[in-house]
Design a protein around this motif. Structure first.
Motif, PDB file in Angstrom:
ATOM      1  N   LYS A  34     -83.997  -6.941  57.415  1.00 16.36           N
ATOM      2  CA  LYS A  34     -85.653  -7.342  56.465  1.00 16.36           C
ATOM      3  C   LYS A  34     -86.986  -7.867  56.885  1.00 16.36           C
ATOM      4  CE  LYS A  34     -81.979  -9.231  53.955  1.00 16.36           C
ATOM      5  NZ  LYS A  34     -81.565 -11.239  52.863  1.00 16.36           N
ATOM      6  N   TRP A  35     -87.181  -7.345  58.108  1.00 16.89           N
ATOM      7  CA  TRP A  35     -88.352  -7.993  58.940  1.00 16.89           C
ATOM      8  C   TRP A  35     -89.306  -6.011  59.499  1.00 16.89           C
ATOM      9  CZ3 TRP A  35     -87.073 -11.058  64.218  1.00 16.89           C
ATOM     10  CH2 TRP A  35     -86.549 -12.303  63.393  1.00 16.89           C
ATOM     11  N   ASN A  36     -88.100  -5.521  59.168  1.00 16.45           N
ATOM     12  CA  ASN A  36     -89.009  -4.384  59.601  1.00 16.45           C
ATOM     13  C   ASN A  36     -90.306  -4.060  59.016  1.00 16.45           C
ATOM     14  OD1 ASN A  36     -86.785  -3.477  61.049  1.00 16.45           O
ATOM     15  ND2 ASN A  36     -85.952  -1.501  59.699  1.00 16.45           N
ATOM     16  N   SER A  37     -90.376  -4.031  57.576  1.00 12.09           N
ATOM     17  CA  SER A  37     -91.486  -3.687  57.059  1.00 12.09           C
ATOM     18  C   SER A  37     -93.085  -4.579  57.735  1.00 12.09           C
ATOM     19  CB  SER A  37     -91.517  -4.007  54.905  1.00 12.09           C
ATOM     20  OG  SER A  37     -93.044  -3.215  54.747  1.00 12.09           O
ATOM     21  N   GLU A  38     -92.204  -5.652  57.456  1.00 10.81           N
ATOM     22  CA  GLU A  38     -93.555  -7.181  57.626  1.00 10.81           C
ATOM     23  C   GLU A  38     -94.123  -7.203  59.636  1.00 10.81           C
ATOM     24  OE1 GLU A  38     -94.053 -11.560  57.389  1.00 10.81           O
ATOM     25  OE2 GLU A  38     -92.835 -10.740  56.339  1.00 10.81           O
ATOM     26  N   LEU A  39     -92.999  -6.136  60.366  1.00 11.76           N
ATOM     27  CA  LEU A  39     -93.179  -6.083  61.981  1.00 11.76           C
ATOM     28  C   LEU A  39     -93.892  -5.312  61.661  1.00 11.76           C
ATOM     29  CD1 LEU A  39     -90.454  -6.206  63.178  1.00 11.76           C
ATOM     30  CD2 LEU A  39     -92.021  -8.695  63.019  1.00 11.76           C
ATOM     31  N   SER A  40     -93.928  -3.963  60.964  1.00 12.55           N
ATOM     32  CA  SER A  40     -94.646  -2.195  60.837  1.00 12.55           C
ATOM     33  C   SER A  40     -96.029  -2.712  60.268  1.00 12.55           C
ATOM     34  CB  SER A  40     -93.591  -1.317  59.952  1.00 12.55           C
ATOM     35  OG  SER A  40     -94.641  -1.049  59.926  1.00 12.55           O
ATOM     36  N   LYS A  41     -96.448  -3.305  59.649  1.00 12.28           N
ATOM     37  CA  LYS A  41     -97.648  -3.412  58.916  1.00 12.28           C
ATOM     38  C   LYS A  41     -98.188  -4.216  59.916  1.00 12.28           C
ATOM     39  CE  LYS A  41     -96.702  -3.892  54.092  1.00 12.28           C
ATOM     40  NZ  LYS A  41     -96.138  -4.979  52.903  1.00 12.28           N
ATOM     41  N   THR A  42     -97.240  -5.628  60.106  1.00 14.48           N
ATOM     42  CA  THR A  42     -98.387  -6.108  61.790  1.00 14.48           C
ATOM     43  C   THR A  42     -98.596  -5.743  62.429  1.00 14.48           C
ATOM     44  OG1 THR A  42     -97.191  -9.071  61.412  1.00 14.48           O
ATOM     45  CG2 THR A  42     -97.746  -8.167  63.376  1.00 14.48           C
ATOM     46  N   ALA A  43     -97.998  -4.941  62.853  1.00 16.86           N
ATOM     47  CA  ALA A  43     -98.650  -3.240  64.162  1.00 16.86           C
ATOM     48  C   ALA A  43     -99.467  -2.798  63.430  1.00 16.86           C
ATOM     49  CB  ALA A  43     -97.038  -2.441  64.716  1.00 16.86           C
ATOM     50  N   LYS A  44     -99.312  -2.326  62.948  1.00 23.54           N
ATOM     51  CA  LYS A  44    -101.026  -1.680  62.117  1.00 23.54           C
ATOM     52  C   LYS A  44    -102.502  -2.532  61.927  1.00 23.54           C
ATOM     53  CE  LYS A  44     -98.614   1.565  59.414  1.00 23.54           C
ATOM     54  NZ  LYS A  44     -98.109   1.569  57.662  1.00 23.54           N
ATOM     55  N   LYS A  45    -101.685  -3.954  61.666  1.00 28.46           N
ATOM     56  CA  LYS A  45    -103.060  -4.377  61.730  1.00 28.46           C
ATOM     57  C   LYS A  45    -103.660  -5.315  63.281  1.00 28.46           C
ATOM     58  CE  LYS A  45    -101.548  -7.345  57.593  1.00 28.46           C
ATOM     59  NZ  LYS A  45    -101.725  -8.360  57.096  1.00 28.46           N
ATOM     60  N   ALA A  46    -102.487  -5.234  64.201  1.00 23.61           N
ATOM     61  CA  ALA A  46    -103.240  -4.793  65.127  1.00 23.61           C
ATOM     62  C   ALA A  46    -103.744  -3.922  66.042  1.00 23.61           C
ATOM     63  CB  ALA A  46    -101.491  -5.634  66.121  1.00 23.61           C
ATOM     64  N   LYS A  47    -103.652  -3.023  65.534  1.00 24.67           N
ATOM     65  CA  LYS A  47    -103.538  -0.959  66.053  1.00 24.67           C
ATOM     66  C   LYS A  47    -103.006  -0.628  67.655  1.00 24.67           C
ATOM     67  CE  LYS A  47    -108.270  -1.583  64.171  1.00 24.67           C
ATOM     68  NZ  LYS A  47    -109.565  -0.792  63.647  1.00 24.67           N
ATOM     69  N   ILE A  48    -101.596  -1.182  66.954  1.00 24.50           N
ATOM     70  CA  ILE A  48    -101.020  -0.706  68.626  1.00 24.50           C
ATOM     71  C   ILE A  48     -99.544   0.027  67.929  1.00 24.50           C
ATOM     72  CG2 ILE A  48     -99.766  -3.316  67.666  1.00 24.50           C
ATOM     73  CD1 ILE A  48     -98.974  -3.333  71.218  1.00 24.50           C
ATOM     74  N   ASP A  49     -99.287   0.463  68.170  1.00 24.45           N
ATOM     75  CA  ASP A  49     -97.904   1.666  68.047  1.00 24.45           C
ATOM     76  C   ASP A  49     -96.573   0.389  67.954  1.00 24.45           C
ATOM     77  OD1 ASP A  49     -99.675   3.676  67.517  1.00 24.45           O
ATOM     78  OD2 ASP A  49     -98.379   4.432  69.463  1.00 24.45           O
ATOM     79  N   PHE A  50     -95.477   0.517  66.641  1.00 26.22           N
ATOM     80  CA  PHE A  50     -94.676   0.478  66.670  1.00 26.22           C
ATOM     81  C   PHE A  50     -93.765   0.786  66.325  1.00 26.22           C
ATOM     82  CE2 PHE A  50     -91.453  -0.848  63.090  1.00 26.22           C
ATOM     83  CZ  PHE A  50     -90.935  -1.659  63.534  1.00 26.22           C
TER      84      PHE A  50
END
Length: 357
Positions: free
Chosen positions: A96-112
């Motif tokens: 259930k974390w998938n979407s939130e982890l992806s969004k965090t990576a985009k904010k951090a500008k790092i590939d997920f």
């Protein structure tokens, strides 16, 4: 087999001509806490990683509780206080974390992205990732490898604890469907022992270059520090994966052999220095050697004063530094021995073509 000479992960290009791509494998180091997982994404970015990677496994779909209870604990699992099944269950990633982890990576500008360990994991996360890693333990699960390859995204294939037949079989199963592949040398010993340097076998990368011309190479590494990373890059690897944590003293299966922000940053800095040192492969007097080329080389100099019209003999010459531009070098003496000098020259003077009849 034909391989893509470069692959693209989001905005990052991976090839021999591009900077090394660093993957921080957070794996189970989230310790079951989404906020910790998100924090590690940010820390990986700050340390210089190009990607923050997770591992999507569920205990029921990766290990047999029955099988491991019958098998005496071995390898790195000897120190685990709970059963293998319980450790995997405790450290599985909540999907259930998938979407939130992806969004965090985009904010951090790092590939997920992730290493998936079952079909559902692939289907559930496919829209959120641009690349997949296949773990070494699944190199013989060809149906699964084909399933992932059909997603038409780059495949990072690790090959720890395998032989060349295993590697060829797995590589073919990918390339028959998808030519975007990176083959990653790996040694799957997680003890963090210095003894493991004897077994990482980086020269296998040379074997891969012969067996799979033009394939992109990488290293999925579990040895201490970053010595093997630099060695692999020098041999042509352009994708590096290491486990990542913020504290090596935390409890958990992966923390003790992971890199931390400080050691990760050091690894990246040393790598960028190494990359600068590769050059273009053409042997030449480099721009920063032009002055030392003069002060450190020898040229032909006169051992005595000589007058116009005298013949030059070997006894008139010595070979000393510096060597001004266009002065005769020691290997050129046969060009003028026995010839006449056409102007007066002082003892110690270098000789030029214009001085010789």
């Amino acid at each position: 087999m034909k391989f893509a000479k470069k692959i693209k992960i989001n905005k990052n290009i991976i090839s021999l001509k591009h900077p090394t791509y660093f993957i921080a494998d957070i794996a189970a180091n989230h310790d079951g806490d989404i906020n910790r997982a998100k924090d590690l994404i940010w820390k990986a970015k700050q340390a210089g990683a190009n990607a923050a990677k997770f591992q999507h496994f569920l205990a029921d779909k990766i290990v047999s509780d029955y099988g491991f209870k019958k098998l005496k604990k071995t390898a790195h699992q000897k120190k685990w206080k709970k059963s293998v099944y319980e450790i995997y269950k405790k450290n599985s990633l909540n999907r259930k974390w998938n979407s939130e982890l992806s969004k965090t990576a985009k904010k951090a500008k790092i590939d997920f992205f992730t290493t998936p360990y079952d079909f559902d994991a692939v289907n559930e996360i496919d829209k959120l990732v641009d690349v997949y890693k296949i773990g070494s333990g699944d190199i013989t699960w060809i149906d699964f490898i084909k399933f992932v390859a059909k997603k038409k995204k780059p495949i990072l294939l690790a090959c720890g604890a395998s032989n060349m037949d295993d590697v060829i079989r797995a590589v073919k199963s990918v390339t028959n469907i998808n030519n975007k592949i990176c083959l990653m040398q790996c040694n799957t010993n997680y003890t963090n022992s210095p003894e493991n340097f004897k077994f990482i076998n980086l020269n296998v990368l040379n074997l891969f270059k012969k067996e799979f011309p033009n394939i992109i190479l990488g290293l999925s590494d579990h040895t201490p520090g970053h010595t093997t990373v630099l060695g692999a890059i020098a041999l042509g690897a352009r994708v590096i994966e290491k486990h990542f944590t913020d504290n090596n003293n935390r409890n958990g299966p992966d923390h003790h052999f992971s890199m931390n922000p400080k050691s990760w940053e050091e690894m990246v800095k040393r790598t960028r220095e190494l990359e600068m040192s590769f050059g273009d492969g053409i042997k030449k007097i480099e721009k920063n050697e032009k002055q030392t080329n003069i002060v450190q080389r020898r040229c032909v100099r006169l051992k005595r004063n000589m007058c116009k019209g005298e013949k030059i003999t070997i006894n008139d010459l010595e070979f000393l530094r510096p060597a001004p531009i266009k002065s005769f070098k020691p290997f050129e003496i046969n060009k003028f021995l026995g010839k006449k000098i056409i102007r007066n020259k002082q003892k110690g003077s270098e000789l030029y073509f214009k001085d010789i009849a």
